[in-house]
Write a protein that holds these residues in place. Structure first.
Motif, mmCIF file in Angstrom:
data_model
loop_
_atom_site.group_PDB
_atom_site.id
_atom_site.type_symbol
_atom_site.label_atom_id
_atom_site.label_comp_id
_atom_site.label_asym_id
_atom_site.label_seq_id
_atom_site.Cartn_x
_atom_site.Cartn_y
_atom_site.Cartn_z
ATOM 1 N N LEU A 95 -9.584 -65.202 28.404
ATOM 2 C CA LEU A 95 -9.265 -63.902 29.016
ATOM 3 C C LEU A 95 -8.286 -63.995 30.184
ATOM 4 N N SER A 96 -8.195 -65.190 30.799
ATOM 5 C CA SER A 96 -7.299 -65.336 31.956
ATOM 6 C C SER A 96 -5.822 -65.209 31.552
ATOM 7 N N GLN A 97 -5.574 -65.202 30.238
ATOM 8 C CA GLN A 97 -4.199 -65.084 29.738
ATOM 9 C C GLN A 97 -3.837 -63.652 29.320
ATOM 10 N N TYR A 98 -4.765 -62.704 29.496
ATOM 11 C CA TYR A 98 -4.559 -61.364 28.940
ATOM 12 C C TYR A 98 -4.871 -60.219 29.911
ATOM 13 N N HIS A 99 -4.160 -59.124 29.678
ATOM 14 C CA HIS A 99 -4.573 -57.830 30.219
ATOM 15 C C HIS A 99 -5.542 -57.260 29.178
ATOM 16 N N VAL A 100 -6.759 -56.977 29.610
ATOM 17 C CA VAL A 100 -7.810 -56.594 28.666
ATOM 18 C C VAL A 100 -8.103 -55.094 28.753
ATOM 19 N N ILE A 101 -8.229 -54.477 27.577
ATOM 20 C CA ILE A 101 -8.733 -53.099 27.524
ATOM 21 C C ILE A 101 -9.989 -53.107 26.658
ATOM 22 N N ILE A 102 -11.090 -52.662 27.225
ATOM 23 C CA ILE A 102 -12.322 -52.531 26.451
ATOM 24 C C ILE A 102 -12.277 -51.180 25.735
ATOM 25 N N VAL A 103 -12.519 -51.224 24.429
ATOM 26 C CA VAL A 103 -12.488 -50.018 23.601
ATOM 27 C C VAL A 103 -13.929 -49.669 23.241
ATOM 28 N N GLU A 104 -14.443 -48.559 23.789
ATOM 29 C CA GLU A 104 -15.857 -48.211 23.595
ATOM 30 C C GLU A 104 -15.983 -46.853 22.906
ATOM 31 N N ASP A 105 -17.101 -46.643 22.227
ATOM 32 C CA ASP A 105 -17.307 -45.361 21.537
ATOM 33 C C ASP A 105 -17.805 -44.282 22.485
ATOM 34 N N ILE A 106 -18.822 -44.612 23.282
ATOM 35 C CA ILE A 106 -19.410 -43.580 24.142
ATOM 36 C C ILE A 106 -20.018 -44.202 25.395
ATOM 37 N N ILE A 107 -19.860 -43.541 26.511
ATOM 38 C CA ILE A 107 -20.560 -43.972 27.724
ATOM 39 C C ILE A 107 -21.628 -42.926 28.011
ATOM 40 N N ASP A 108 -22.863 -43.416 27.977
ATOM 41 C CA ASP A 108 -24.023 -42.540 28.085
ATOM 42 C C ASP A 108 -24.668 -42.791 29.457
ATOM 43 N N THR A 109 -25.656 -43.689 29.510
ATOM 44 C CA THR A 109 -26.247 -44.018 30.813
ATOM 45 C C THR A 109 -25.273 -44.870 31.644
ATOM 46 N N GLY A 110 -24.384 -45.586 30.967
ATOM 47 C CA GLY A 110 -23.432 -46.452 31.663
ATOM 48 C C GLY A 110 -23.937 -47.873 31.819
ATOM 49 N N ARG A 111 -25.181 -48.120 31.383
ATOM 50 C CA ARG A 111 -25.797 -49.439 31.581
ATOM 51 C C ARG A 111 -25.043 -50.546 30.862
#
Ligand code: IMP
Ligand code: MG
Length: 189
Positions: A95-111
């Motif tokens: 990961l230290s070699q990349y700009h990362v984007i997390i692709v998620e379906d839904i944020i509910d409680t956020g946990r």
């Protein structure tokens, strides 16, 4: 398991976001990401299973080179507010070699996502952002905000476009509200 067709469609109370609206918004966000990350090593990380459909569409709306990776994570809320996350599938890239984007379906409680972000930050990505298809801010128990949320929805349980109820409905091409009560059904599909 739902095997009866009438029972299956009978649980779809209302279509909240039709297919064309989802695709229109994805095209817009894909363009935005392509401009922002031009010339940078980009890695999209999707959290399985729910985000697999969104990942397939958003990566094709991005017109610059990028890599993709998948993670499977489950959060366990303990008595302490931090909870714990168990990663059963991980990305292979450094990961230290990349700009990362997390692709998620839904944020509910956020946990889940707050714990996943914490873990990924320990691996020193060049930068880290979160894009979520859906945001249900009313349900939040952990203070967490996505960098990009395509749609903000009220506190309804939703299905389709990757999201499940008891592992069913992920293959619907739209986002619908799930109904426990078949009398409420108001949609023709
Ligand atoms: P969290 O509560 O923000 O940690 O969300 C955990 C996971 O719960 C999400 O990634 C979804 O897989 C699932 N989830 C939350 N709300 C819904 C919903 O309305 N429909 C289907 N799955 C949901
Ligand atoms: Mg999920």
């Amino acid at each position: 398991m739902v095997v009866n067709k009438n029972e299956f469609f009978g649980k779809i109370k209302k279509i909240l976001i039709p297919e064309d609206q989802i695709q229109e918004k994805i095209a817009e966000v894909g363009k935005q990401i392509s401009e922002e990350y031009e010339g940078k090593p980009l890695l999209l990380i999707s959290i399985l299973n729910g985000a697999f459909v969104f990942m397939a569409d958003i990566c094709r709306a991005i017109s610059i080179p990028c890599e993709i990776g998948f993670m499977a994570a489950k959060s366990y809320a303990g008595t302490q507010s931090t909870g714990e996350v168990k990663i059963s599938l991980d990305v292979t890239q450094d990961l230290s070699q990349y700009h990362v984007i997390i692709v998620e379906d839904i944020i509910d409680t956020g946990r889940t996502l707050s714990l996943v972000v914490e873990k990924l930050k320990e691996r020193n990505p060049l930068s880290l952002k979160v894009v979520t298809l859906l945001d249900k801010p009313e349900r939040r128990v952990v203070d967490f905000k996505a960098d990009i949320a395509l749609f903000t929805i009220p506190d309804h349980f939703v299905i389709g476009y990757g999201l499940d109820f008891d592992e069913a409905y992920r293959n619907l091409p739209y986002i619908a509200e799930y109904s426990e009560d078949t009398d409420e059904v108001s949609v023709d599909v």
